[in-house]
Write a protein that holds these residues in place. Structure first.
Motif, PDB file in Angstrom:
ATOM      1  N   CYS A  65      -5.285   6.127  -2.440  1.00 45.40           N
ATOM      2  CA  CYS A  65      -4.595   4.973  -1.862  1.00 45.40           C
ATOM      3  C   CYS A  65      -4.308   3.995  -2.999  1.00 45.40           C
ATOM      4  O   CYS A  65      -5.214   3.601  -3.731  1.00 45.40           O
ATOM      5  N   ARG A  66      -3.038   3.636  -3.154  1.00 45.11           N
ATOM      6  CA  ARG A  66      -2.654   2.655  -4.171  1.00 45.11           C
ATOM      7  C   ARG A  66      -2.391   1.315  -3.499  1.00 45.11           C
ATOM      8  O   ARG A  66      -1.533   1.207  -2.625  1.00 45.11           O
ATOM      9  N   THR A 111       0.845  -1.197   0.000  1.00 46.54           N
ATOM     10  CA  THR A 111       0.000   0.000   0.000  1.00 46.54           C
ATOM     11  C   THR A 111       0.876   1.242   0.000  1.00 46.54           C
ATOM     12  O   THR A 111       1.945   1.260   0.608  1.00 46.54           O
ATOM     13  N   ARG A 112       0.402   2.267  -0.694  1.00 39.57           N
ATOM     14  CA  ARG A 112       1.114   3.545  -0.755  1.00 39.57           C
ATOM     15  C   ARG A 112       0.089   4.670  -0.926  1.00 39.57           C
ATOM     16  O   ARG A 112      -1.018   4.463  -1.428  1.00 39.57           O
ATOM     17  N   ILE A 113       0.497   5.860  -0.515  1.00 46.93           N
ATOM     18  CA  ILE A 113      -0.260   7.069  -0.799  1.00 46.93           C
ATOM     19  C   ILE A 113       0.286   7.669  -2.087  1.00 46.93           C
ATOM     20  O   ILE A 113       1.493   7.703  -2.310  1.00 46.93           O
ATOM     21  N   PHE A 139      -0.973  -6.042  -9.990  1.00 47.38           N
ATOM     22  CA  PHE A 139      -2.270  -5.387 -10.126  1.00 47.38           C
ATOM     23  C   PHE A 139      -2.273  -4.174  -9.208  1.00 47.38           C
ATOM     24  O   PHE A 139      -1.961  -4.282  -8.017  1.00 47.38           O
ATOM     25  N   GLN A 140      -2.620  -3.024  -9.768  1.00 52.12           N
ATOM     26  CA  GLN A 140      -2.639  -1.768  -9.024  1.00 52.12           C
ATOM     27  C   GLN A 140      -4.070  -1.272  -8.926  1.00 52.12           C
ATOM     28  O   GLN A 140      -4.742  -1.087  -9.942  1.00 52.12           O
ATOM     29  N   ILE A 141      -4.518  -1.065  -7.694  1.00 48.99           N
ATOM     30  CA  ILE A 141      -5.864  -0.565  -7.441  1.00 48.99           C
ATOM     31  C   ILE A 141      -5.735   0.822  -6.827  1.00 48.99           C
ATOM     32  O   ILE A 141      -5.043   1.007  -5.821  1.00 48.99           O
ATOM     33  N   TYR A 142      -6.377   1.808  -7.453  1.00 51.48           N
ATOM     34  CA  TYR A 142      -6.337   3.177  -6.971  1.00 51.48           C
ATOM     35  C   TYR A 142      -7.709   3.556  -6.432  1.00 51.48           C
ATOM     36  O   TYR A 142      -8.716   3.479  -7.155  1.00 51.48           O
ATOM     37  N   ILE A 165      -8.451   0.219 -11.681  1.00 49.13           N
ATOM     38  CA  ILE A 165      -7.622  -0.974 -11.529  1.00 49.13           C
ATOM     39  C   ILE A 165      -6.835  -1.184 -12.811  1.00 49.13           C
ATOM     40  O   ILE A 165      -7.384  -1.083 -13.912  1.00 49.13           O
ATOM     41  N   LYS A 166      -5.539  -1.441 -12.662  1.00 48.62           N
ATOM     42  CA  LYS A 166      -4.653  -1.646 -13.811  1.00 48.62           C
ATOM     43  C   LYS A 166      -3.780  -2.874 -13.554  1.00 48.62           C
ATOM     44  O   LYS A 166      -3.678  -3.361 -12.428  1.00 48.62           O
ATOM     45  N   CYS A 167      -3.137  -3.319 -14.612  1.00 46.05           N
ATOM     46  CA  CYS A 167      -2.246  -4.473 -14.479  1.00 46.05           C
ATOM     47  C   CYS A 167      -1.008  -4.293 -15.343  1.00 46.05           C
ATOM     48  O   CYS A 167      -1.105  -3.887 -16.506  1.00 46.05           O
TER      49      CYS A 167
END
Length: 354
Positions: free
Chosen positions: A285-286, A268-270, A345-348, A334-336
């Motif tokens: 939030c990523r 997790t990251r901001i 997989f990245q969820i923003y 959501i991206k991949c």
């Protein structure tokens, strides 16, 4: 008249990156935007050859030398630059010779953000179109299914031979199976109920479920940013979305390298000043779910969020479509990114609702 300090201050307030090169294509000056773009400070790269900080091609270098010799300006669109830290960026830049000083002025505009926004906008639009199409088809399929099931039940009551009712029961069972499939295609039946939600509690629940399913053989790593505040979300739906992604990763690892050699990383990251589609978000939030499995096959990589698309023979192709639907309900993205040996997989998710 402006002095040197005032001129530098003006250049540092430009949003465009400005590079000044001498006749040997050595860097003389970077403004603040150029320092950010090239990930290098003016003090450290002053006097350093341009190719040691950023490299495009030998032809690009020859074009710069020719521009200085001939005193001609030129512009390059969508150039790919390799930075000193091995990262790449896409830029538009203009080269202007200053013959009186024997210098080259290079004005650079990063295109990565604009290209990303365009790609994401197209992705969101395609996903919305697909979702509407699937919903329409699902309702069209569901309506006659109810009639078929009802007719089979009536017929079952009228049949004199119990052996014959086996056939009507097959019709009823298959109609129920198709109805369940349609319900899954439609996604969550109720809209997301947004409440303050701790994203790390969601991820820990997902990690717990995955750990049970693989009998503790799969390594699950955590890389959390503890400073992330609660996000507005529907905990039940978000767990489902994250679990679908993590379960796909687990199954891919099991079928390729085995649980004991596999790793899933939850991160997790901001992220600040992020754009989701055309909507600007000050803070998001990523969430990243990364695995060291075989990667996603190139022929389906661009279509994995569409229904019925799966890289596994036994897969239904609905998990990622459902996850995407849930994340969209949360006004997220959501991206991949995938290659052999790594899928991320990245969820923003926005930290604040509008």
């Amino acid at each position: 008249m402006l002095n040197d300090r005032q001129l530098r201050q003006l250049l540092d307030n430009l949003t465009a990156a400005v590079l000044v090169l001498d006749d040997g294509l050595r860097l003389c000056y970077l403004n603040s935007a150029a320092e950010d773009l090239l990930a290098a400070s003016n003090a450290r790269v002053s006097g350093v050859p341009l190719r040691d900080v950023v490299f495009e091609s030998s032809d690009a270098e020859r074009a710069m030398r020719s521009a200085l010799d001939a005193g001609q300006k030129y512009t390059v669109r969508r150039a790919s630059w390799r930075l000193h830290n091995l990262e790449r960026c896409t830029v538009d830049y203009s080269v202007s010779p200053v013959l009186e000083l024997g210098l080259l002025l290079v004005e650079v505009q990063s295109m990565d953000r604009l290209l990303r926004i365009a790609r994401e906008d197209a992705l969101i639009s395609a996903q919305e179109t697909t979702r509407n199409l699937v919903r329409g088809m699902a309702h069209e399929v569901k309506n006659p299914l109810g009639g078929i099931r009802g007719a089979a039940q009536l017929l079952q009551r009228e049949l004199p031979d119990e052996e014959l009712t086996e056939y009507t029961q097959i019709i009823i069972d298959e109609a129920d199976r198709l109805r369940n499939l349609v319900d899954r295609l439609l996604g969550p039946r109720k809209p997301a109920e947004l409440q303050p939600t701790n994203v790390h509690e969601l991820l820990e629940r997902v990690a717990q479920l995955i750990d049970v399913e693989c009998d503790g053989e799969l390594q699950i790593r955590r890389d959390y940013d503890p400073s992330i505040p609660d996000i507005p979300g529907d905990a039940e739906q978000l767990i489902q979305a994250l679990l679908n992604i993590a379960r796909n990763a687990m199954q891919a690892i099991d079928e390729s390298i085995g649980f004991k050699a596999g790793t899933i990383t939850l991160r997790t990251r901001i992220q600040r000043q992020f754009t989701i589609g055309r909507r600007h978000c000050p803070l998001v939030c990523r969430i990243e779910i990364e695995d060291n499995g075989p990667g996603i096959a190139e022929d389906i990589r661009e279509r994995i969020f569409y229904p019925m698309i799966s890289g596994r023979a036994e897969g239904s192709g609905l998990g990622l479509s459902i996850s995407q639907n849930i994340i969209n309900q949360h006004r997220g993205l959501i991206k991949c990114d995938s290659r052999p040996g790594q899928s991320v997989f990245q969820i923003y998710l926005p930290l604040y609702t509008e």
